[in-house]
Design an enzyme around this catalytic site. Structure first.
Site, PDB file in Angstrom:
ATOM      1  N   GLU A 198      -1.847  10.942  -2.775  1.00 16.46           N
ATOM      2  CA  GLU A 198      -3.071  10.195  -2.498  1.00 16.46           C
ATOM      3  C   GLU A 198      -3.409  10.417  -1.036  1.00 16.46           C
ATOM      4  OE1 GLU A 198      -4.860   5.718  -1.992  1.00 16.46           O
ATOM      5  OE2 GLU A 198      -2.836   6.226  -1.382  1.00 16.46           O
ATOM      6  N   LEU A 246       1.530   8.244   6.154  1.00 22.40           N
ATOM      7  CA  LEU A 246       2.928   8.652   6.249  1.00 22.40           C
ATOM      8  C   LEU A 246       3.062   9.742   7.334  1.00 22.40           C
ATOM      9  CD1 LEU A 246       5.538   8.340   4.405  1.00 22.40           C
ATOM     10  CD2 LEU A 246       4.811  10.426   3.305  1.00 22.40           C
ATOM     11  N   ASP A 273       0.379  -7.074  -2.718  1.00 22.65           N
ATOM     12  CA  ASP A 273      -0.547  -5.936  -2.836  1.00 22.65           C
ATOM     13  C   ASP A 273      -0.243  -5.201  -4.144  1.00 22.65           C
ATOM     14  OD1 ASP A 273      -2.289  -3.832  -2.531  1.00 22.65           O
ATOM     15  OD2 ASP A 273      -1.172  -2.859  -0.907  1.00 22.65           O
ATOM     16  N   ASP A 327       2.017   7.588  -2.415  1.00 25.24           N
ATOM     17  CA  ASP A 327       1.025   6.662  -1.895  1.00 25.24           C
ATOM     18  C   ASP A 327       0.714   6.946  -0.424  1.00 25.24           C
ATOM     19  OD1 ASP A 327      -0.385   4.080  -2.404  1.00 25.24           O
ATOM     20  OD2 ASP A 327       0.906   3.364  -0.784  1.00 25.24           O
ATOM     21  N   HIS A 362      -7.555   2.552  -9.325  1.00 23.84           N
ATOM     22  CA  HIS A 362      -7.272   1.113  -9.240  1.00 23.84           C
ATOM     23  C   HIS A 362      -7.787   0.486  -7.946  1.00 23.84           C
ATOM     24  CE1 HIS A 362      -4.238   3.192  -6.997  1.00 23.84           C
ATOM     25  NE2 HIS A 362      -3.871   2.070  -6.424  1.00 23.84           N
ATOM     26  N   ASP A 363      -8.234   1.320  -7.004  1.00 22.28           N
ATOM     27  CA  ASP A 363      -8.767   0.806  -5.749  1.00 22.28           C
ATOM     28  C   ASP A 363     -10.299   0.779  -5.828  1.00 22.28           C
ATOM     29  OD1 ASP A 363      -6.254   0.461  -4.536  1.00 22.28           O
ATOM     30  OD2 ASP A 363      -6.162   2.581  -3.996  1.00 22.28           O
TER      31      ASP A 363
HETATM   32  C1  GLC Z   1      -2.760   2.987  -1.617  1.00 25.39           C
HETATM   33  C2  GLC Z   1      -2.908   2.288  -2.944  1.00 25.39           C
HETATM   34  C3  GLC Z   1      -3.446   0.905  -2.714  1.00 25.39           C
HETATM   35  C4  GLC Z   1      -2.502   0.149  -1.807  1.00 25.39           C
HETATM   36  C5  GLC Z   1      -2.234   0.925  -0.516  1.00 25.39           C
HETATM   37  C6  GLC Z   1      -1.093   0.339   0.258  1.00 25.39           C
HETATM   38  O1  GLC Z   1      -3.979   3.198  -0.999  1.00 25.39           O
HETATM   39  O2  GLC Z   1      -3.728   3.035  -3.798  1.00 25.39           O
HETATM   40  O3  GLC Z   1      -3.651   0.226  -3.911  1.00 25.39           O
HETATM   41  O4  GLC Z   1      -3.043  -1.096  -1.482  1.00 25.39           O
HETATM   42  O5  GLC Z   1      -1.906   2.267  -0.779  1.00 25.39           O
HETATM   43  O6  GLC Z   1       0.134   0.649  -0.346  1.00 25.39           O
END
Ligand code: GLC
Ligand code: CA
Length: 561
Positions: free
Chosen positions: A243, A206, A61, A201, A309-310
């Site tokens: 995020e 979490l 990933d 992240d 990036h997603d």
């Molecule tokens: C977050 C990141 C993503 C990743 C996911 C799992 O959403 O932005 O790219 O796949 O976490 O870690």
């Protein structure tokens, strides 16, 4: 005195090492390559470089499956190279932010390996287990369509483990105090290596990770407080950027009522409604989300972005709005992903239309908070929809018209550079745009400079001024400064009257920062202006040079030029 904190008036630039610049010809970008481009980033106006995961990892990933939190993936360099990098940033006045994946590890991480080998191991309780397959095992997947459950049976462990993301990313048990101390140690380690901040992240996961006490998230929220407390004790100016794609009303829990948890959060609601505004010309929902994003604790800050990036996640828009965004920017099935998003880059979504690109960027740069730019968007890079899932927007940076876009001399680059069509590296690249005065790159650089000269955007308070639905007019105030930003989303020219600005403007002119022309108020204190189709204008009351403290405003000073 209002303290000006660095993260409130900076520009964050996000990049993945593997696709930035390859310095040793193995086809994979690395720290050596990034070091060579720090002057480029500094010249662009970047204040903080956010580097995506660079730890040893099976990379199933893109490195978000960490196998060793204390290491550097040897493909990218060594720990020594990392410290060279943070040092080189510091000498240029730039900061380093890094991704911190605390919700889960890779299944190859020694903690997980120990946990499955031995039920008595102290690492067993680092993860979340069930003896029987839980009833909800096929619910709540983050990647629907490519992930089919959230619980997987481990033959070795003879038990089921929980994973919100892919099955190779077992969730950590954050409620376990031992896990918390390990994670704090990781933060302390990277602070010593020279980072100033972390992009945390997947924070909502979490928080919810403690499956055993699903209704009580407080211990996990308290962990956010602890992690900040530790970081600030070790390094006063360290920040956390979360995020978390959640409704605005829930964000206060992440910032903490008294501002004692995370410093910054990406504003996903504004991101989604901004794309809706671009798709429909209706700024109503965007205004609502902006209004809902007010009243933060003093140290809290939003981060704004266009693409990351997603996939562009529009999952939280109401159905009709989501349909409008899909129709405008991702109408074909292969452009869409996970039932909620669009996997394209910004420029192709906007049809490569320079006016719309500028409009989108200008909107983002004038949102209340800190802008985050994605590598390649400053030159209008495209995507490769032949690559799987989110890879489409992760192609190598296009530096020049040379082989592989100047990214690497290798025959086998990590992902194929875009070589054909209007977004191919022969056409879209840094070298070429550097030489063209009016290029998107040079436009971006000028806009970033201007953005940084307007601290009211990052520090101030805002008012949304009355305007038709297809126009967004916002006013910001901070200390003695006042600025106004107007955006016309429609494809028709519009006459706009800015009525009575919030502060007593003493008949001072609004100076347009793009043209240095000024607009004087009429007797009622209203300003008349014209916006071109997809036009935008930035104004500072009295102009940028006028604001030396103690200066009397000089309403009738002629402007040069
Ligand atoms: C977050 C990141 C993503 C990743 C996911 C799992 O959403 O932005 O790219 O796949 O976490 O870690
Ligand atoms: Ca390399």
């Amino acid at each position: 005195m209002i303290e000006q904190r660095w993260y409130k008036n900076t520009i964050i630039y996000s990049l993945a090492l593997d696709s930035f610049l390859d310095s040793n010809g193995d086809g994979i970008g690395d720290f050596g390559g990034l070091l060579k481009r720090l002057d480029y980033l500094q010249g662009l106006g970047v204040g903080a470089v956010w580097v995506m995961p660079f730890h040893p990892s099976p990379r199933r990933d893109h490195g978000y499956d960490v196998a060793d939190y204390y290491g550097i993936d040897p493909r990218y360099g060594t720990l020594g190279d990392f410290v060279e990098f943070t040092h080189a940033c510091r000498t240029r006045g730039m900061r380093v932010m890094m991704d911190l994946v605390l919700n889960h590890t890779s299944d190859q991480h020694p903690w997980f390996q120990a946990a499955i080998e031995d039920p008595e191991s102290r690492y067993r309780e680092f993860y979340i287990w069930a003896d029987k397959k839980p009833k909800n095992a096929h619910e709540g997947m983050v990647f629907p369509g490519v992930q089919d459950s959230t619980w997987t049976f481990s033959k070795k462990a003879k038990a089921w483990y929980y994973h919100k993301f892919f099955e190779f990313q077992p969730d950590l048990n954050i409620a376990n105090p031992q896990v918390q101390s390990e994670l704090l140690k990781i933060v302390g380690f990277w602070l010593e290596a020279g980072v100033s901040g972390f992009r945390l992240d997947a924070v909502p996961f979490l928080i919810a990770a403690d499956e055993k006490h699903p209704s009580d998230a407080e211990p996990a929220f308290d962990f956010l407080r602890r992690i900040r407390e530790l970081a600030q004790w070790r390094k006063g100016d360290a920040v956390f950027l979360a995020e978390a794609n959640i409704p605005p009303e829930d964000c206060i829990k992440y910032f903490g009522e008294s501002g004692d948890r995370l410093h910054m959060m990406f504003n996903f609601p504004v991101n989604q409604t901004l794309f809706y505004a671009l798709a429909s010309n209706d700024t109503g929902p965007l205004r609502e989300k902006l209004e809902a994003s007010r009243d933060l604790p003093q140290t809290a800050q939003w981060a704004h972005f266009l693409r990351n990036h997603d996939e562009l996640d529009i999952g939280r828009l109401p159905d009709d709005q989501r349909a409008a965004v899909f129709a405008a920017f991702g109408p074909e099935e292969h452009m869409q992903l996970y039932d909620r998003g669009i996997r394209r880059r910004l420029a192709p979504m906007l049809g490569g239309d320079r006016r719309r690109l500028e409009l989108a960027y200008s909107l983002m740069l004038t949102m209340p908070g800190t802008p985050v730019i994605r590598y390649g968007d400053e030159i209008g890079m495209g995507d490769d929809l032949d690559l799987p899932e989110r890879e489409a927007g992760r192609t190598p940076m296009q530096w020049s018209g040379e082989r592989n876009g100047g990214f690497s001399p290798s025959d086998d680059p990590v992902r194929p550079p875009i070589a054909e069509g209007p977004y191919g590296f022969q056409t879209v690249n840094v070298a070429r745009q550097r030489a063209q005065e009016g290029s998107l790159l040079n436009w971006t650089e000028r806009m970033l400079r201007m953005r940084k000269e307007l601290p009211e955007l990052g520090h101030g308070s805002f008012t949304i001024l009355p305007a038709p639905a297809h126009v967004l007019a916002m006013c910001y105030e901070f200390e003695d400064n006042l600025s106004v930003f107007v955006h016309n989303l429609a494809e028709e020219r519009i006459d706009l009257k800015i009525e009575q600005l919030p502060q007593d403007c003493a008949q001072r002119p609004l100076v347009c920062l793009q043209t240095d022309h000024e607009i004087r108020p009429d007797a009622e204190g209203c300003y008349d202006l014209v916006l071109e189709p997809s036009g935008y204008k930035w104004f500072r009351l009295g102009g940028l040079e006028d604001m030396i403290e103690g200066d009397e405003p000089q309403a009738d000073r002629p402007r040069k030029g």
